[in-house]
Design a protein around this motif. Structure first.
Motif, short mmCIF file in Angstrom:
data_model
loop_
_atom_site.label_atom_id
_atom_site.label_comp_id
_atom_site.label_asym_id
_atom_site.label_seq_id
_atom_site.Cartn_x
_atom_site.Cartn_y
_atom_site.Cartn_z
N ASN A 188 57.39 44.01 -36.89
CA ASN A 188 58.50 44.43 -36.18
C ASN A 188 58.55 43.80 -34.50
OD1 ASN A 188 59.18 45.68 -38.14
ND2 ASN A 188 58.80 48.05 -37.21
N SER A 189 57.69 43.77 -33.93
CA SER A 189 57.18 43.08 -32.40
C SER A 189 57.72 41.80 -32.50
CB SER A 189 55.73 43.56 -32.00
OG SER A 189 55.02 42.68 -32.65
N VAL B 39 68.80 38.15 -32.85
CA VAL B 39 68.46 37.76 -34.08
C VAL B 39 69.49 37.85 -34.82
CG1 VAL B 39 66.89 38.68 -35.79
CG2 VAL B 39 66.27 39.17 -33.70
N CYS B 40 69.53 36.60 -35.82
CA CYS B 40 70.58 36.38 -36.92
C CYS B 40 69.60 36.34 -37.97
CB CYS B 40 71.48 35.21 -36.35
SG CYS B 40 72.42 34.81 -37.54
N ASN C 83 66.25 48.29 -37.46
CA ASN C 83 66.05 49.55 -36.79
C ASN C 83 64.80 49.01 -35.62
OD1 ASN C 83 67.07 51.33 -38.32
ND2 ASN C 83 65.41 51.23 -39.98
N ALA C 84 64.19 47.91 -35.88
CA ALA C 84 62.99 47.34 -34.85
C ALA C 84 63.98 46.74 -33.54
CB ALA C 84 62.45 46.20 -35.34
N GLN D 54 66.43 47.09 -27.95
CA GLN D 54 67.68 46.57 -27.44
C GLN D 54 67.69 45.18 -27.65
OE1 GLN D 54 70.37 48.28 -26.06
NE2 GLN D 54 69.40 50.23 -26.41
N THR D 55 67.51 44.63 -28.85
CA THR D 55 67.57 43.24 -29.07
C THR D 55 69.08 43.40 -29.89
OG1 THR D 55 65.38 42.60 -28.76
CG2 THR D 55 66.70 41.28 -30.43
#
Length: 333
Positions: A114-115, A123-124, A138-139, A144-145
Motif C-alpha cells: 500500500n505504501s 494514481v490512475c 483505500n490506501a 490523501q492521494t
C-alpha cells in the motif's frame, strides 16, 4: 527537490499558463503520476499528461507486448512484441516531451504494498481487478492521494474518481454596475468530499420510477458494476465474447446488483449486456481517445487545483454517443 519553471518552459506552456495560471502550471510541473496498466486507454492518458508538462510519470505493467496490443495502442510497435509493455511504451512516450521524467516499473501491481501508491500525487488504474481497485483506493484515501480508475470495453468506457477531500478554487466573472468598467474576476475557495469505490458499490436508489432514475444515472453504471462482480467471481477474467454461459452469469449478477440497489429489474436491458459481453476485452481507438482525453484533462484539473474535478463517475456509451457524469453515493434520494 522542487522544480521552478524556467523561461523556456514558460514559453513552451504559455497557452496552458494563460488558461490555468502560473501557480497551477508550477504544481503540475512538480507532480508525480502513476499509470498502472499499459493499454490503448493508458496511451491516450500518457500522451495528454506528458504534453501538459507534469514532473514525472511512472508506467507500471508486468505484461509483455502481444499481437492484441498492436490494434489500438500507438506507443508500441510490431518490433516491440515480447518486450515489457511499460518499457516499450516509455521509449516512445519520452519523445513526446523530453522535459518530463518517464519511469518504468515492471513489477506486478498485486505485489506492490500500500505504501508504494502513496508516493504519487495521483494514481490512475486501468485494467486492474476489482479487488486491487478497492485495496489501492483505500490506501490512497488514507494518504490523501488522488485516485482514478478507468476502463474501456468495446463501445463503452468508464472513469471513477476518488479524491477523498479535495480543495480547489473557482473563478467567476462579476459584471460591474459602473458603466464602461470591465467585469471583475472573483476567486472562491471550495472543498469537495468524495466517496470510496467500495461505498459507491453499495449505493441504493430507493425504488425510483425508471423514467426518473434515467435522468439521474446511466444504465451503464450498473452494467459495469455487474461486470466487476463477474470478475470478482471468476479470478479477474472478463466474459468471453460469444459465451452464452458468461452472458447468463452476467445477467444474474446484474439482477442481483439492481435488487441490492433498489432499482427496477428492467432498467438495464439485455441488449446492453449482450453488447458488453461481445466486446468486453476489446479497446476501440475512438472510444479510448474520448475517455482518455476526458480522464487526462480531469487529472490535470485535479493537479492544478482550479475548478471542480469529476464527481465521481463518468460513463461513455459509444453506441449512443453519450458521456454522462454521475455523483454516486452510498445512499441516494
Amino acid at each position: 527537490m522542487e522544480h521552478r519553471i524556467t523561461e523556456d518552459e514558460a514559453a513552451l506552456y504559455d497557452r496552458q499558463i494563460r488558461l490555468w495560471g502560473l501557480d497551477a502550471q508550477h504544481r503540475m510541473r512538480n507532480a508525480s503520476i502513476l499509470i498502472a496498466g499499459m493499454r490503448a486507454l493508458s496511451d491516450e492518458v500518457c500522451k495528454n499528461i506528458i504534453l501538459a508538462g507534469v514532473g514525472s510519470i511512472t508506467l507500471l505493467d508486468q505484461e509483455v507486448v502481444t499481437e492484441e496490443d498492436l490494434g489500438a495502442q500507438f506507443l508500441v510497435r510490431r518490433e516491440d512484441l515480447g518486450r515489457n509493455r511499460a518499457e516499450a511504451a516509455a521509449e516512445k512516450a519520452r519523445h513526446l516531451n523530453p522535459r518530463v521524467k518517464v519511469i518504468v516499473d515492471q513489477e506486478d501491481i498485486v505485489q506492490k504494498p500500500n505504501s508504494y501508491f502513496t508516493q504519487f500525487n495521483v494514481v490512475c488504474l486501468t485494467g486492474c481487478s476489482p479487488e486491487q481497485m478497492i485495496r489501492i483506493d483505500n490506501a490512497c484515501r488514507e494518504a490523501q492521494t488522488g485516485l482514478y480508475v478507468a476502463g474501456v470495453h468495446g463501445f463503452f468506457g468508464y472513469i471513477f474518481c476518488d479524491l477523498n477531500q479535495h480543495d480547489y478554487r473557482e473563478e467567476t466573472q462579476e459584471t460591474s454596475t459602473e458603466r464602461g468598467k470591465e467585469p471583475e474576476t472573483k476567486i472562491t475557495r471550495r472543498s469537495q468530499s468524495y466517496d470510496s469505490l467500495a461505498t459507491t458499490l453499495e449505493s441504493t436508489w430507493g425504488h425510483p420510477k425508471p423514467k426518473l432514475l434515467k435522468r439521474k444515472v446511466s444504465p451503464l453504471l450498473f452494467a459495469i458494476q455487474a461486470l466487476w462482480l463477474f470478475q470478482q467471481q471468476h479470478g479477474g477474467r472478463l466474459p468471453q465474447s460469444g459465451s452464452q454461459e458468461d452472458l447468463t452469469k452476467l445477467s444474474k449478477l446484474r439482477d442481483e446488483r439492481l435488487k441490492s440497489a433498489e432499482v427496477d429489474s428492467t432498467f438495464v436491458k439485455d441488449d446492453l449486456l449482450e453488447t458488453l459481453v461481445a466486446s468486453a476485452s476489446a479497446e476501440i481507438s475512438p472510444v479510448c481517445a474520448i475517455v482518455g482525453g476526458f480522464l487526462a484533462q480531469d487529472i490535470l484539473k485535479t493537479l492544478s487545483g482550479k475548478d471542480a474535478p469529476l464527481l465521481n463517475y463518468f460513463l461513455y456509451n459509444g453506441i449512443e454517443g453519450t458521456g454522462l457524469v454521475h455523483h454516486v453515493q452510498k445512499l441516494n434520494a
